[in-house]
Design a protein around this motif. Structure first.
Motif, PDB file in Angstrom:
ATOM      1  N   ALA A  65      94.343  74.989  52.122  1.00 52.05           N
ATOM      2  CA  ALA A  65      95.334  74.740  53.171  1.00 52.05           C
ATOM      3  C   ALA A  65      96.434  73.817  52.655  1.00 52.05           C
ATOM      4  O   ALA A  65      97.631  74.070  52.879  1.00 52.05           O
ATOM      5  CB  ALA A  65      94.667  74.129  54.392  1.00 52.05           C
ATOM      6  N   SER A  66      96.043  72.763  51.966  1.00 52.31           N
ATOM      7  CA  SER A  66      97.028  71.814  51.439  1.00 52.31           C
ATOM      8  C   SER A  66      97.924  72.458  50.396  1.00 52.31           C
ATOM      9  O   SER A  66      99.151  72.286  50.416  1.00 52.31           O
ATOM     10  CB  SER A  66      96.301  70.611  50.845  1.00 52.31           C
ATOM     11  N   ARG A  67      97.339  73.220  49.483  1.00 57.67           N
ATOM     12  CA  ARG A  67      98.133  73.856  48.419  1.00 57.67           C
ATOM     13  C   ARG A  67      99.066  74.925  48.996  1.00 57.67           C
ATOM     14  O   ARG A  67     100.147  75.163  48.460  1.00 57.67           O
ATOM     15  CB  ARG A  67      97.224  74.476  47.367  1.00 57.67           C
ATOM     16  N   ARG A  68      98.651  75.564  50.075  1.00 55.92           N
ATOM     17  CA  ARG A  68      99.520  76.567  50.704  1.00 55.92           C
ATOM     18  C   ARG A  68     100.704  75.906  51.389  1.00 55.92           C
ATOM     19  O   ARG A  68     101.850  76.335  51.250  1.00 55.92           O
ATOM     20  CB  ARG A  68      98.725  77.382  51.728  1.00 55.92           C
TER      21      ARG A  68
ATOM     22  N   TYR B 182     102.529  75.263  46.832  1.00 52.45           N
ATOM     23  CA  TYR B 182     101.973  75.327  45.481  1.00 52.45           C
ATOM     24  C   TYR B 182     101.406  76.717  45.205  1.00 52.45           C
ATOM     25  O   TYR B 182     101.586  77.269  44.108  1.00 52.45           O
ATOM     26  CB  TYR B 182     100.900  74.253  45.330  1.00 52.45           C
ATOM     27  N   LEU B 183     100.728  77.294  46.202  1.00 53.31           N
ATOM     28  CA  LEU B 183     100.192  78.647  46.037  1.00 53.31           C
ATOM     29  C   LEU B 183     101.317  79.655  45.807  1.00 53.31           C
ATOM     30  O   LEU B 183     101.192  80.557  44.972  1.00 53.31           O
ATOM     31  CB  LEU B 183      99.381  79.050  47.272  1.00 53.31           C
TER      32      LEU B 183
ATOM     33  N   PRO C 233     103.269  79.043  53.630  1.00 50.69           N
ATOM     34  CA  PRO C 233     103.025  78.155  54.777  1.00 50.69           C
ATOM     35  C   PRO C 233     103.028  78.902  56.097  1.00 50.69           C
ATOM     36  O   PRO C 233     103.771  79.872  56.260  1.00 50.69           O
ATOM     37  CB  PRO C 233     104.176  77.154  54.703  1.00 50.69           C
ATOM     38  N   ARG C 234     102.187  78.421  57.017  1.00 52.35           N
ATOM     39  CA  ARG C 234     102.142  79.019  58.350  1.00 52.35           C
ATOM     40  C   ARG C 234     103.435  78.714  59.080  1.00 52.35           C
ATOM     41  O   ARG C 234     104.027  77.654  58.939  1.00 52.35           O
ATOM     42  CB  ARG C 234     100.968  78.461  59.144  1.00 52.35           C
ATOM     43  N   ALA C 235     103.870  79.670  59.875  1.00 52.63           N
ATOM     44  CA  ALA C 235     105.099  79.483  60.647  1.00 52.63           C
ATOM     45  C   ALA C 235     104.881  78.438  61.727  1.00 52.63           C
ATOM     46  O   ALA C 235     103.803  78.336  62.280  1.00 52.63           O
ATOM     47  CB  ALA C 235     105.508  80.809  61.280  1.00 52.63           C
TER      48      ALA C 235
END
Length: 241
Positions: free
Chosen positions: A75-78, A82-83, A239-241
């Motif tokens: 979750a953090s990397r996304r 970074y992902l 990232p999530r919208a």
């Protein structure tokens, strides 16, 4: 193991070590819980009570070190993109995920050895048949990684992982407590994710044959397949919208 996976693994370990909340949840909590569980067993306890303690110790490592850390890491990397940056290169998706989760897996293996060693030092008998224990570790790891990848899709940050991981924790730990109270597993017990791990450890400690391990092995494989499908369906690289 490719050089890309190893390079990503080294980088990820450096990033992981900087997040104190995740690092504490992945290291101190499972070890402390493992010590407390093992230290409360009566000196004259037999293989069956110790199988409950060892099963809970394995599940604590799989829950905190594997599941929670996988959820928080992905979750953090996304969210910090970074992902997305990694995916824009030539490294395949599978190698990216393998590299990011390599430190988690290695840390989980080390902690598994440590908590089992603590139990043995305090007085736990050696497993009569170690094969079911190995199955419990390997299949439990696979299930926890898949569950973490699936949960990460609904987690916006490593801090929020403390909330989004709670339902699986309740099912994993609560289900294992329910199974341990019943003594011997019933078919219904295999419906909870921790049931298979608890049953495999019980078989290892009491001398059950490989044939008796098939239901628990099948249950853990089924959970892993379902969670992997959910992870592949839900997983986000951006990232999530």
């Amino acid at each position: 193991m490719s050089s890309a996976v190893l390079a990503l693994g080294r980088t990820e370990w450096k990033l992981l070590s900087r997040n104190k909340a995740v690092l504490i949840s992945a290291t101190i909590v499972p070890l402390l819980l493992g010590f407390v569980l093992a230290n409360n067993v009566p000196a004259d306890a037999g293989p069956l009570p110790w199988s409950v303690i060892l099963g809970m110790q394995l599940l604590s490592v799989q829950g905190f070190t594997l599941y929670f850390t996988t959820t928080a890491t992905l979750a953090s990397r996304r969210e910090d993109r970074y992902l997305k940056r990694l995916r824009s290169g030539e490294v395949p998706d599978a190698a990216i995920l393998s590299g990011l989760l390599l430190p988690v897996v290695l840390l989980g293996l080390v902690q598994t050895v440590v908590v089992v060693g603590i139990a043995m030092a305090i007085g736990a008998p050696a497993p009569v048949n170690p094969v079911p224990v190995v199955l419990a570790v390997l299949l439990g790891f696979a299930m926890s990684l898949a569950a973490g990848a699936a949960t990460s899709a609904w987690t916006k940050s490593s801090e929020q992982a403390q909330i989004t991981t709670m339902p699986w924790f309740l099912v994993l730990i609560g289900g294992s407590v329910w199974v341990s109270v019943g003594g011997e597993n019933t078919p219904l017990a295999y419906l909870v994710p921790g049931g298979g791990v608890m049953d495999l450890v019980r078989l290892a400690m009491t001398g059950g044959g490989i044939g008796h391990a098939l239901p628990a092995t099948g249950a853990l494989l089924a959970w892993t397949v379902v969670l992997t499908i959910l992870a592949r369906t839900w997983f986000r690289w951006e990232p999530r919208a």
